[in-house]
Write a protein that holds these residues in place. Structure first.
Motif, PDB file in Angstrom:
ATOM      1  N   MET A   1       0.820  -1.201   0.000  1.00  0.00           N
ATOM      2  CA  MET A   1       0.000   0.000   0.000  1.00  0.00           C
ATOM      3  C   MET A   1       0.865   1.267   0.000  1.00  0.00           C
ATOM      4  O   MET A   1       0.451   2.283  -0.474  1.00  0.00           O
ATOM      5  CB  MET A   1      -0.917  -0.044   1.225  1.00  0.00           C
ATOM      6  CG  MET A   1      -1.951   1.014   1.219  1.00  0.00           C
ATOM      7  SD  MET A   1      -3.147   0.689  -0.060  1.00  0.00           S
ATOM      8  CE  MET A   1      -4.433   1.743   0.426  1.00  0.00           C
ATOM      9  N   ILE A   2       2.066   1.184   0.530  1.00  0.00           N
ATOM     10  CA  ILE A   2       2.910   2.369   0.607  1.00  0.00           C
ATOM     11  C   ILE A   2       3.543   2.720  -0.740  1.00  0.00           C
ATOM     12  O   ILE A   2       3.731   3.888  -1.047  1.00  0.00           O
ATOM     13  CB  ILE A   2       3.986   2.203   1.700  1.00  0.00           C
ATOM     14  CG1 ILE A   2       4.732   3.511   1.938  1.00  0.00           C
ATOM     15  CG2 ILE A   2       5.000   1.167   1.314  1.00  0.00           C
ATOM     16  CD1 ILE A   2       4.199   4.247   3.087  1.00  0.00           C
ATOM     17  N   ILE A   3       3.833   1.715  -1.571  1.00  0.00           N
ATOM     18  CA  ILE A   3       4.492   1.960  -2.858  1.00  0.00           C
ATOM     19  C   ILE A   3       3.598   2.773  -3.799  1.00  0.00           C
ATOM     20  O   ILE A   3       4.080   3.740  -4.392  1.00  0.00           O
ATOM     21  CB  ILE A   3       4.943   0.632  -3.503  1.00  0.00           C
ATOM     22  CG1 ILE A   3       5.968  -0.073  -2.625  1.00  0.00           C
ATOM     23  CG2 ILE A   3       5.484   0.841  -4.901  1.00  0.00           C
ATOM     24  CD1 ILE A   3       7.257   0.687  -2.440  1.00  0.00           C
ATOM     25  N   PRO A   4       2.302   2.436  -3.965  1.00  0.00           N
ATOM     26  CA  PRO A   4       1.467   3.280  -4.839  1.00  0.00           C
ATOM     27  C   PRO A   4       1.345   4.722  -4.337  1.00  0.00           C
ATOM     28  O   PRO A   4       1.316   5.656  -5.133  1.00  0.00           O
ATOM     29  CB  PRO A   4       0.116   2.582  -4.842  1.00  0.00           C
ATOM     30  CG  PRO A   4       0.406   1.167  -4.517  1.00  0.00           C
ATOM     31  CD  PRO A   4       1.571   1.224  -3.577  1.00  0.00           C
ATOM     32  N   SER A   5       1.300   4.908  -3.034  1.00  0.00           N
ATOM     33  CA  SER A   5       1.205   6.261  -2.493  1.00  0.00           C
ATOM     34  C   SER A   5       2.465   7.063  -2.792  1.00  0.00           C
ATOM     35  O   SER A   5       2.390   8.235  -3.171  1.00  0.00           O
ATOM     36  CB  SER A   5       0.966   6.218  -0.989  1.00  0.00           C
ATOM     37  OG  SER A   5      -0.252   5.580  -0.710  1.00  0.00           O
ATOM     38  N   VAL A   6       3.614   6.444  -2.631  1.00  0.00           N
ATOM     39  CA  VAL A   6       4.878   7.122  -2.924  1.00  0.00           C
ATOM     40  C   VAL A   6       4.966   7.435  -4.416  1.00  0.00           C
ATOM     41  O   VAL A   6       5.390   8.525  -4.808  1.00  0.00           O
ATOM     42  CB  VAL A   6       6.075   6.252  -2.459  1.00  0.00           C
ATOM     43  CG1 VAL A   6       7.387   6.818  -2.957  1.00  0.00           C
ATOM     44  CG2 VAL A   6       6.079   6.120  -0.953  1.00  0.00           C
ATOM     45  N   PHE A   7       4.523   6.503  -5.263  1.00  0.00           N
ATOM     46  CA  PHE A   7       4.533   6.734  -6.709  1.00  0.00           C
ATOM     47  C   PHE A   7       3.602   7.893  -7.082  1.00  0.00           C
ATOM     48  O   PHE A   7       3.973   8.744  -7.896  1.00  0.00           O
ATOM     49  CB  PHE A   7       4.107   5.465  -7.454  1.00  0.00           C
ATOM     50  CG  PHE A   7       4.091   5.630  -8.936  1.00  0.00           C
ATOM     51  CD1 PHE A   7       5.265   5.652  -9.652  1.00  0.00           C
ATOM     52  CD2 PHE A   7       2.887   5.775  -9.610  1.00  0.00           C
ATOM     53  CE1 PHE A   7       5.262   5.822 -11.027  1.00  0.00           C
ATOM     54  CE2 PHE A   7       2.863   5.948 -10.979  1.00  0.00           C
ATOM     55  CZ  PHE A   7       4.055   5.962 -11.689  1.00  0.00           C
ATOM     56  N   ASP A   8       2.406   7.937  -6.477  1.00  0.00           N
ATOM     57  CA  ASP A   8       1.453   9.011  -6.782  1.00  0.00           C
ATOM     58  C   ASP A   8       1.980  10.372  -6.336  1.00  0.00           C
ATOM     59  O   ASP A   8       1.845  11.366  -7.053  1.00  0.00           O
ATOM     60  CB  ASP A   8       0.106   8.730  -6.126  1.00  0.00           C
ATOM     61  CG  ASP A   8      -0.603   7.546  -6.743  1.00  0.00           C
ATOM     62  OD1 ASP A   8      -0.253   7.183  -7.885  1.00  0.00           O
ATOM     63  OD2 ASP A   8      -1.491   6.980  -6.086  1.00  0.00           O
ATOM     64  N   ILE A   9       2.583  10.423  -5.159  1.00  0.00           N
ATOM     65  CA  ILE A   9       3.144  11.684  -4.674  1.00  0.00           C
ATOM     66  C   ILE A   9       4.315  12.113  -5.557  1.00  0.00           C
ATOM     67  O   ILE A   9       4.436  13.288  -5.921  1.00  0.00           O
ATOM     68  CB  ILE A   9       3.574  11.552  -3.202  1.00  0.00           C
ATOM     69  CG1 ILE A   9       2.331  11.412  -2.312  1.00  0.00           C
ATOM     70  CG2 ILE A   9       4.408  12.745  -2.756  1.00  0.00           C
ATOM     71  CD1 ILE A   9       2.619  11.037  -0.886  1.00  0.00           C
ATOM     72  N   GLY A  10       5.165  11.167  -5.912  1.00  0.00           N
ATOM     73  CA  GLY A  10       6.278  11.489  -6.806  1.00  0.00           C
ATOM     74  C   GLY A  10       5.810  11.965  -8.170  1.00  0.00           C
ATOM     75  O   GLY A  10       6.371  12.900  -8.744  1.00  0.00           O
ATOM     76  N   LEU A  11       4.759  11.340  -8.693  1.00  0.00           N
ATOM     77  CA  LEU A  11       4.200  11.752  -9.982  1.00  0.00           C
ATOM     78  C   LEU A  11       3.618  13.159  -9.909  1.00  0.00           C
ATOM     79  O   LEU A  11       3.825  13.976 -10.809  1.00  0.00           O
ATOM     80  CB  LEU A  11       3.133  10.754 -10.432  1.00  0.00           C
ATOM     81  CG  LEU A  11       2.504  10.980 -11.799  1.00  0.00           C
ATOM     82  CD1 LEU A  11       3.561  10.888 -12.888  1.00  0.00           C
ATOM     83  CD2 LEU A  11       1.400   9.964 -12.027  1.00  0.00           C
TER      84      LEU A  11
END
Length: 89
Positions: A1-11
Motif C-alpha cells: 500500500m505504501i508503494i502506490p502512495s509514494v509513486f502518486d506523490i512522486g508523480l
C-alpha cells in the motif's frame, strides 16, 4: 500500500515541477519539450485514475500532435530569425 502512495506523490511533484519549468523556460525549444513531457506525465496520471481513454487522448493529442506542432513552430521561428530581410522598406 505504501508503494502506490509514494509513486502518486512522486508523480504529482514531477508534474508540478515540469509545469513550473515549462513556464519559466526562456527558450522556445525548451518550453516545447517541457510541454511534451508534461502531456506524457499527465497521461500517466490519468492511467492512475483509471481513465484509460482520457490517458490515450492526452498522449496522442497533448503529448504527440500538439507537441509536434509546437516543435515545428519553434523551427520556423528559428528560421525566420535567421532571415531578417526587410522587403519594401
Amino acid at each position: 500500500m505504501i508503494i502506490p502512495s509514494v509513486f502518486d506523490i512522486g508523480l504529482a511533484v514531477l508534474i508540478l515541477g515540469i509545469g513550473v519549468w515549462t513556464i519559466a523556460a526562456r527558450e522556445a525549444f525548451a518550453a516545447a519539450i517541457g510541454f511534451v513531457v508534461y502531456g506524457l506525465l499527465l497521461s500517466i496520471a490519468w492511467v492512475r485514475f483509471s481513465a484509460v481513454d482520457v490517458a490515450l487522448t492526452e498522449a496522442a493529442i497533448g503529448g504527440g500532435m500538439t507537441g509536434m506542432l509546437m516543435l515545428g513552430a519553434v523551427a520556423r521561428l528559428r528560421f525566420a530569425k535567421g532571415n531578417d530581410i526587410r522587403i519594401g522598406l
